[in-house]
Design an enzyme around this catalytic site. Structure first.
Site, PDB file in Angstrom:
ATOM      1  N   SER A  79       0.871  -1.180   0.000  1.00 17.26           N
ATOM      2  CA  SER A  79       0.000   0.000   0.000  1.00 17.26           C
ATOM      3  C   SER A  79       0.904   1.224   0.000  1.00 17.26           C
ATOM      4  CB  SER A  79      -0.932   0.002   1.208  1.00 17.26           C
ATOM      5  OG  SER A  79      -0.180  -0.048   2.392  1.00 17.26           O
ATOM      6  N   MET A 131       3.851   2.388   4.916  1.00 17.24           N
ATOM      7  CA  MET A 131       3.510   1.409   3.896  1.00 17.24           C
ATOM      8  C   MET A 131       3.295   0.058   4.577  1.00 17.24           C
ATOM      9  SD  MET A 131       5.936   0.349   0.661  1.00 17.24           S
ATOM     10  CE  MET A 131       5.839   1.967  -0.106  1.00 17.24           C
ATOM     11  N   CYS A 132       2.334  -0.705   4.074  1.00 21.44           N
ATOM     12  CA  CYS A 132       2.150  -2.052   4.597  1.00 21.44           C
ATOM     13  C   CYS A 132       2.213  -3.047   3.443  1.00 21.44           C
ATOM     14  CB  CYS A 132       0.853  -2.187   5.386  1.00 21.44           C
ATOM     15  SG  CYS A 132      -0.645  -2.162   4.425  1.00 21.44           S
ATOM     16  N   LYS A 133       2.450  -4.291   3.794  1.00 20.45           N
ATOM     17  CA  LYS A 133       2.484  -5.375   2.815  1.00 20.45           C
ATOM     18  C   LYS A 133       1.155  -6.106   2.907  1.00 20.45           C
ATOM     19  CE  LYS A 133       4.811  -9.071   3.816  1.00 20.45           C
ATOM     20  NZ  LYS A 133       5.912  -9.994   4.099  1.00 20.45           N
TER      21      LYS A 133
END
Length: 189
Positions: free
Chosen positions: A45, A64-66
């Site tokens: 994201s 940011m995330c995975k």
């Protein structure tokens, strides 16, 4: 004369009742010929935009995330997101249920009980995807969120521009948009 009078009365009623608003730019549009199997896998994201007051308050501390997208048993999608929160890695699972055209889903928030419409509006599958979510948080509180998924942690300037244009077309403003920095943990390969 009677037909003209009926037309006039219809227009007056529409004005009094509130003429149906057209979406800011295709809230319910989806990627033409959406291919769910190509949408599966790892995404990051990279960009978010929302009119939510919670988002506006917290966007400065978001990273940011995975997200790993997998098929669900009901034909929808399981999204497993790993992100940094308060210096800890956390995981959240969202289940998107199919709703109409391929690429259009619904999500029921366990926190608020609200139902959100989620659409994959544009995707080239190998590089990026643009998603749009909408719903209500309560009487008169519409919720809108645009998401930029990237297959990599590094964004090209063209994708940032595309996402900014997309978000504004959904009625979101420049201050509603954030490009998320990479955290030093939680999303490594």
């Amino acid at each position: 004369m009677a037909a003209l009078r009926m037309l006039w009365m219809g227009l007056v009623l529409l004005g009094l009742l509130g003429f149906p608003q057209t979406p800011a730019q295709g809230h319910d549009t989806v990627q033409p010929n959406f291919q769910q199997d190509k949408f599966l896998g790892r995404w990051y994201s990279a960009g978010l935009a929302s009119n939510s007051s919670w988002f506006r308050e917290k966007k400065a501390v978001l990273y940011m995330c995975k997200t790993v997208v997998a098929p669900s048993t009901e034909g929808g999608l399981n999204l497993t997101s790993t992100f940094l929160r308060k210096n800890q890695c956390e995981t959240k699972i969202m289940v998107l249920q199919p709703a109409g055209a391929p690429g259009h889903y619904t999500y029921s928030s366990p926190h608020s009980g609200s139902i959100h419409s989620v659409s994959v509006v544009e995707a080239n599958y190998d590089e990026y995807a643009l998603l749009f979510s909408r719903g209500t948080k309560g009487p008169g509180q519409d919720f809108r969120m645009a998401t930029l998924y990237s297959r990599t942690q590094t964004l090209k300037d063209e994708l940032k521009e595309k996402f900014t244009t997309f978000s504004k077309a959904q009625g979101l403003t420049e201050e509603d948009i954030v490009f998320l920095p990479q955290p030093d943990k939680c999303i490594q390969e």
